[in-house]
Scaffold this active site. Sequence first.
Site, PDB file in Angstrom:
ATOM      1  N   SER A 179       0.831  -1.203   0.000  1.00 40.65           N
ATOM      2  CA  SER A 179       0.000   0.000   0.000  1.00 40.65           C
ATOM      3  C   SER A 179       0.869   1.257   0.000  1.00 40.65           C
ATOM      4  O   SER A 179       1.932   1.279   0.613  1.00 40.65           O
ATOM      5  CB  SER A 179      -0.865  -0.004   1.260  1.00 40.65           C
ATOM      6  OG  SER A 179      -1.624   1.175   1.331  1.00 40.65           O
ATOM      7  N   PRO A 185       5.263   7.302   8.977  1.00 40.37           N
ATOM      8  CA  PRO A 185       4.932   6.455  10.137  1.00 40.37           C
ATOM      9  C   PRO A 185       3.667   6.914  10.853  1.00 40.37           C
ATOM     10  O   PRO A 185       3.017   6.132  11.547  1.00 40.37           O
ATOM     11  CB  PRO A 185       6.156   6.581  11.052  1.00 40.37           C
ATOM     12  CG  PRO A 185       7.092   7.543  10.414  1.00 40.37           C
ATOM     13  CD  PRO A 185       6.546   7.991   9.102  1.00 40.37           C
ATOM     14  N   HIS A 187       0.954   7.880   9.349  1.00 43.00           N
ATOM     15  CA  HIS A 187      -0.198   7.765   8.444  1.00 43.00           C
ATOM     16  C   HIS A 187      -1.407   7.249   9.239  1.00 43.00           C
ATOM     17  O   HIS A 187      -1.272   6.328  10.062  1.00 43.00           O
ATOM     18  CB  HIS A 187       0.138   6.795   7.308  1.00 43.00           C
ATOM     19  CG  HIS A 187      -0.838   6.835   6.185  1.00 43.00           C
ATOM     20  ND1 HIS A 187      -2.103   6.284   6.274  1.00 43.00           N
ATOM     21  CD2 HIS A 187      -0.764   7.383   4.945  1.00 43.00           C
ATOM     22  CE1 HIS A 187      -2.742   6.477   5.139  1.00 43.00           C
ATOM     23  NE2 HIS A 187      -1.957   7.142   4.311  1.00 43.00           N
ATOM     24  N   LYS A 201       3.557  -3.950   6.695  1.00 44.13           N
ATOM     25  CA  LYS A 201       3.605  -4.230   5.251  1.00 44.13           C
ATOM     26  C   LYS A 201       4.985  -3.872   4.692  1.00 44.13           C
ATOM     27  O   LYS A 201       5.547  -4.587   3.873  1.00 44.13           O
ATOM     28  CB  LYS A 201       2.529  -3.416   4.509  1.00 44.13           C
ATOM     29  CG  LYS A 201       1.127  -4.009   4.581  1.00 44.13           C
ATOM     30  CD  LYS A 201       0.160  -3.169   3.748  1.00 44.13           C
ATOM     31  CE  LYS A 201      -1.279  -3.613   3.900  1.00 44.13           C
ATOM     32  NZ  LYS A 201      -1.562  -4.932   3.320  1.00 44.13           N
TER      33      LYS A 201
HETATM   34  P1  NAP Z   1      -8.975  -8.009   0.885  1.00 45.21           P
HETATM   35  O1  NAP Z   1     -10.271  -8.089   0.149  1.00 45.21           O
HETATM   36  O2  NAP Z   1      -8.980  -7.379   2.245  1.00 45.21           O
HETATM   37  O3  NAP Z   1      -8.354  -9.464   0.935  1.00 45.21           O
HETATM   38  C1  NAP Z   1      -7.373  -9.857   1.855  1.00 45.21           C
HETATM   39  C2  NAP Z   1      -7.363 -11.353   1.832  1.00 45.21           C
HETATM   40  O4  NAP Z   1      -6.372 -11.844   2.725  1.00 45.21           O
HETATM   41  C3  NAP Z   1      -8.698 -11.970   2.274  1.00 45.21           C
HETATM   42  O5  NAP Z   1      -9.158 -12.829   1.266  1.00 45.21           O
HETATM   43  C4  NAP Z   1      -8.336 -12.740   3.519  1.00 45.21           C
HETATM   44  O6  NAP Z   1      -9.027 -13.927   3.666  1.00 45.21           O
HETATM   45  C5  NAP Z   1      -6.880 -13.043   3.272  1.00 45.21           C
HETATM   46  N1  NAP Z   1      -6.237 -13.361   4.534  1.00 45.21           N
HETATM   47  C6  NAP Z   1      -6.181 -12.606   5.657  1.00 45.21           C
HETATM   48  N2  NAP Z   1      -5.552 -13.278   6.625  1.00 45.21           N
HETATM   49  C7  NAP Z   1      -5.188 -14.474   6.108  1.00 45.21           C
HETATM   50  C8  NAP Z   1      -4.530 -15.600   6.613  1.00 45.21           C
HETATM   51  N3  NAP Z   1      -4.085 -15.639   7.886  1.00 45.21           N
HETATM   52  N4  NAP Z   1      -4.313 -16.675   5.794  1.00 45.21           N
HETATM   53  C9  NAP Z   1      -4.761 -16.661   4.516  1.00 45.21           C
HETATM   54  N5  NAP Z   1      -5.415 -15.617   3.976  1.00 45.21           N
HETATM   55  C10 NAP Z   1      -5.629 -14.533   4.759  1.00 45.21           C
HETATM   56  O7  NAP Z   1      -7.897  -7.271  -0.048  1.00 45.21           O
HETATM   57  P2  NAP Z   1      -8.085  -6.001  -0.974  1.00 45.21           P
HETATM   58  O8  NAP Z   1      -8.966  -4.982  -0.333  1.00 45.21           O
HETATM   59  O9  NAP Z   1      -8.385  -6.471  -2.336  1.00 45.21           O
HETATM   60  O10 NAP Z   1      -6.606  -5.374  -0.900  1.00 45.21           O
HETATM   61  C11 NAP Z   1      -5.522  -6.007  -1.554  1.00 45.21           C
HETATM   62  C12 NAP Z   1      -4.208  -5.444  -1.026  1.00 45.21           C
HETATM   63  O11 NAP Z   1      -4.139  -4.038  -1.332  1.00 45.21           O
HETATM   64  C13 NAP Z   1      -4.060  -5.538   0.487  1.00 45.21           C
HETATM   65  O12 NAP Z   1      -2.712  -5.777   0.805  1.00 45.21           O
HETATM   66  C14 NAP Z   1      -4.469  -4.152   0.952  1.00 45.21           C
HETATM   67  O13 NAP Z   1      -3.926  -3.814   2.197  1.00 45.21           O
HETATM   68  C15 NAP Z   1      -3.851  -3.319  -0.154  1.00 45.21           C
HETATM   69  N6  NAP Z   1      -4.406  -1.958  -0.290  1.00 45.21           N
HETATM   70  C16 NAP Z   1      -5.701  -1.675  -0.015  1.00 45.21           C
HETATM   71  C17 NAP Z   1      -6.190  -0.383  -0.200  1.00 45.21           C
HETATM   72  C18 NAP Z   1      -7.641  -0.052   0.010  1.00 45.21           C
HETATM   73  O14 NAP Z   1      -8.055   1.048  -0.381  1.00 45.21           O
HETATM   74  N7  NAP Z   1      -8.424  -0.933   0.575  1.00 45.21           N
HETATM   75  C19 NAP Z   1      -5.340   0.608  -0.641  1.00 45.21           C
HETATM   76  C20 NAP Z   1      -4.010   0.279  -0.940  1.00 45.21           C
HETATM   77  C21 NAP Z   1      -3.560  -1.012  -0.779  1.00 45.21           C
HETATM   78  P3  NAP Z   1     -10.551 -13.934   4.240  1.00 45.21           P
HETATM   79  O15 NAP Z   1     -11.373 -13.672   3.018  1.00 45.21           O
HETATM   80  O16 NAP Z   1     -10.701 -15.274   4.818  1.00 45.21           O
HETATM   81  O17 NAP Z   1     -10.629 -12.826   5.246  1.00 45.21           O
END
Ligand code: NAP
Length: 299
Positions: A179, A185, A187, A201
């Site tokens: 991300s 730090p 944020h 991360k």
């Molecule tokens: P997400 O829908 O939150 O998916 C995260 C996945 O990780 C979920 O499927 C979850 O499984 C899995 N997970 C969590 N703990 C786990 C474990 N212990 N073992 C196996 N799987 C596990 O992701 P997203 O929103 O598409 O985001 C993708 C990436 O982009 C992430 O790294 C996020 O932080 C980053 N990001 C997000 C944003 C934003 O605006 N949201 C912005 C920048 C970057 P479950 O389905 O079982 O929970």
Amino acid sequence: MAAVTRVSVHLPFSNVNPTRRRSVAALPRRPPLAETANRYRGFSIFAMAAPTVLVTGAGGRTGQLVYKKLKERTDQFVARGLVRTEESKEKIGGADDVFVGDIRDSSSIMPAIEGIDALIILTSAVPKMKPGFDPTKGGRPEFYFEDGAYPEQVDWLGQKNQIDAAKSVGVKQIVLVGSMGGTNPNHPLNSLGNGNILVWKRKAEEYLANSGVPYTIIRAGGLLDKEGGHRELLVGKDDELLATETKTVPRSDVAEVCIQALQFAEAKNKAFDLASKPEEAGPATKDFKALFSQVTASF
Ligand code: NAP
């Protein structure tokens, strides 16, 4: 950047079956060499056959887009997914190439990792909204992480487990989605649920960059659930894009960049921020080699 507001039900850690294994015969076969060899010109690692690519977090919102795209490109890839629960497996079609495991438990992910050529990491700790928030009353919701599912356990140790496991089987490339915001730090995302999510991360990114495995680190801006392929994508470094108007990107475009990163040597051993212009504000990005060529930074 928009905070994650999804509320989901997670099975407890102890419900994961770490001994789940499947026979190699049950997995899809690679397409014949001749079908694929030409597609990997300039990227020698994948010149021999369609690589087997595992996407973890395959039940997540971006992970399932990657899994779907890989499955649609059978002439280029042999797809695998890793999800945490049987429910997630069913949600993405329940195929034999979807493995169930928990990234906090190395032994539970090895069956998915054995035999892969590349790994795309899309797992992340997911903050949950504290109950009782009433949007009609204004104010901000509060978030928390479940015990054992803090960013330290998932975004640091869980990603580290995946990197170590992938390295142990000799993968040729790891793509890690992180991300933007990690240079600050203070944020606001770090105070979410007291999780320091961007700090952990970042630590995983550093570990990957020092692992010796060829890598691509994609630090996405705020994720949008919009159709992909319609926007001009922007790469940057050191969170400079956060100071601009263009700091969001559709999940589908992030998914595409993950896959394209496997196909161009220009994406290897690089780390970059990723955002997009609004639709119609620029030509949709089609030339990913040119996009990756703009990136000069490693971790
Ligand atoms: P997400 O829908 O939150 O998916 C995260 C996945 O990780 C979920 O499927 C979850 O499984 C899995 N997970 C969590 N703990 C786990 C474990 N212990 N073992 C196996 N799987 C596990 O992701 P997203 O929103 O598409 O985001 C993708 C990436 O982009 C992430 O790294 C996020 O932080 C980053 N990001 C997000 C944003 C934003 O605006 N949201 C912005 C920048 C970057 P479950 O389905 O079982 O929970």
